[in-house]
Design a protein around this motif. Sequence first.
Motif, PDB file in Angstrom:
ATOM      1  N   SER A  16      25.571  27.595  38.879  1.00 26.03           N
ATOM      2  CA  SER A  16      25.955  25.728  38.277  1.00 26.03           C
ATOM      3  C   SER A  16      26.525  26.307  36.689  1.00 26.03           C
ATOM      4  O   SER A  16      26.595  27.251  36.260  1.00 26.03           O
ATOM      5  CB  SER A  16      24.281  25.810  38.645  1.00 26.03           C
ATOM      6  N   ALA A  17      27.069  24.906  36.736  1.00 28.81           N
ATOM      7  CA  ALA A  17      27.173  24.837  35.711  1.00 28.81           C
ATOM      8  C   ALA A  17      26.782  25.596  33.596  1.00 28.81           C
ATOM      9  O   ALA A  17      26.682  25.785  33.467  1.00 28.81           O
ATOM     10  CB  ALA A  17      28.281  23.200  34.945  1.00 28.81           C
ATOM     11  N   THR A  18      25.043  25.037  33.971  1.00 33.30           N
ATOM     12  CA  THR A  18      24.403  25.222  33.126  1.00 33.30           C
ATOM     13  C   THR A  18      24.362  26.343  33.417  1.00 33.30           C
ATOM     14  O   THR A  18      23.539  27.534  31.896  1.00 33.30           O
ATOM     15  CB  THR A  18      22.623  24.917  33.609  1.00 33.30           C
ATOM     16  N   LYS A  19      24.356  27.684  34.171  1.00 35.51           N
ATOM     17  CA  LYS A  19      24.019  28.928  34.317  1.00 35.51           C
ATOM     18  C   LYS A  19      25.084  29.937  33.177  1.00 35.51           C
ATOM     19  O   LYS A  19      25.286  30.158  32.369  1.00 35.51           O
ATOM     20  CB  LYS A  19      23.846  29.355  35.697  1.00 35.51           C
ATOM     21  N   ASN A  21      27.389  28.032  31.292  1.00 35.58           N
ATOM     22  CA  ASN A  21      27.237  27.958  29.720  1.00 35.58           C
ATOM     23  C   ASN A  21      25.959  28.880  29.047  1.00 35.58           C
ATOM     24  O   ASN A  21      24.672  28.924  29.918  1.00 35.58           O
ATOM     25  CB  ASN A  21      26.969  26.794  29.489  1.00 35.58           C
TER      26      ASN A  21
ATOM     27  N   ALA B   2      23.892  27.486  25.422  1.00 34.31           N
ATOM     28  CA  ALA B   2      24.864  26.679  25.340  1.00 34.31           C
ATOM     29  C   ALA B   2      24.267  25.766  23.943  1.00 34.31           C
ATOM     30  O   ALA B   2      23.335  25.073  23.670  1.00 34.31           O
ATOM     31  CB  ALA B   2      26.016  25.553  25.823  1.00 34.31           C
ATOM     32  N   ASP B  38      22.894  18.713  37.337  1.00 28.77           N
ATOM     33  CA  ASP B  38      23.886  19.796  37.270  1.00 28.77           C
ATOM     34  C   ASP B  38      24.604  19.721  38.246  1.00 28.77           C
ATOM     35  O   ASP B  38      24.516  19.018  38.852  1.00 28.77           O
ATOM     36  CB  ASP B  38      22.771  21.425  37.573  1.00 28.77           C
ATOM     37  N   ILE B  39      26.241  20.748  37.522  1.00 29.14           N
ATOM     38  CA  ILE B  39      26.708  20.850  39.058  1.00 29.14           C
ATOM     39  C   ILE B  39      27.002  22.083  39.100  1.00 29.14           C
ATOM     40  O   ILE B  39      26.525  23.182  38.128  1.00 29.14           O
ATOM     41  CB  ILE B  39      28.433  20.117  38.432  1.00 29.14           C
ATOM     42  N   MET B  40      27.331  22.489  40.590  1.00 31.63           N
ATOM     43  CA  MET B  40      27.529  23.634  41.385  1.00 31.63           C
ATOM     44  C   MET B  40      28.655  24.156  41.045  1.00 31.63           C
ATOM     45  O   MET B  40      29.618  23.435  42.028  1.00 31.63           O
ATOM     46  CB  MET B  40      27.291  23.910  42.532  1.00 31.63           C
ATOM     47  N   LEU B  41      30.238  24.950  40.817  1.00 33.72           N
ATOM     48  CA  LEU B  41      30.925  25.003  40.619  1.00 33.72           C
ATOM     49  C   LEU B  41      31.452  26.707  42.107  1.00 33.72           C
ATOM     50  O   LEU B  41      30.282  27.198  41.981  1.00 33.72           O
ATOM     51  CB  LEU B  41      31.444  26.306  39.954  1.00 33.72           C
TER      52      LEU B  41
END
Lengths: 124, 124
Positions: A16-19, A21, B2, B38-41
């Motif tokens: 995830s983007a949150t992780k 960051n 962040a 959230d977004i998953m990469l």
Amino acid sequence: MATSNVERNESAVCISATKVNGTDVYSSEGEKIGHVDDIMLNKRTGSVAYAIMGFGGFLGMGERYHPLPWSVLTYDTEREGYVVPLAKARLEEAPSYTPAELGKDDRRWRDMVFTYYNVPPYWM
Amino acid sequence: MATSNVERNESAVCISATKVNGTDVYSSEGEKIGHVDDIMLNKRTGSVAYAIMGFGGFLGMGERYHPLPWSVLTYDTEREGYVVPLAKARLEEAPSYTPAELGKDDRRWRDMVFTYYNVPPYWM
């Protein structure tokens, strides 16, 4: 705002983007040099274009940011952080900016950054 | 974590993950149906695989999540949100999960989700 209470932050294939960051960033010598402050997505392609790495600063004053092309970051599972294949001295000389200098238009500085790290531009 | 104090959240070409998170999501009829949680990469390719859309719930209880393939989301500059090209009724029937059901392995549900939205799988 993101509630960030989704339990699945990472699978075998995704993260995830949150992780991402907040994750630490290390030099090729293993020295911690900063952390991922945010990641920038190419709106057209949906790919990560670059990370904004924060480092230095004191109580939020004078903090500067390195834009790091996503392709130079490799995740190190032992350190639980990203490694940039450059020595610390070389990273310290890399282009860095204040938030105001980063501004709203990365065209002012992206050529210099992607040339410094010698990776293909994300915008072509 | 962040610090999110980077002034540039969006340029002509890029947008920050922090700015995407929290953005509203609308149906094809223009009704607000939720927000990007959230977004998953995709760790291998560096592309966004899917967004996790939160909707419903009360005081954090019973909230469910729709995984939305990134390719079905179009940004609408007037609404300042993402639009999914499905009517609300069709979206309500879309696969949704509790955080525990999403779990740590998207292989348990990703086939069903990407088939429902009729888009190519991100993992191939």
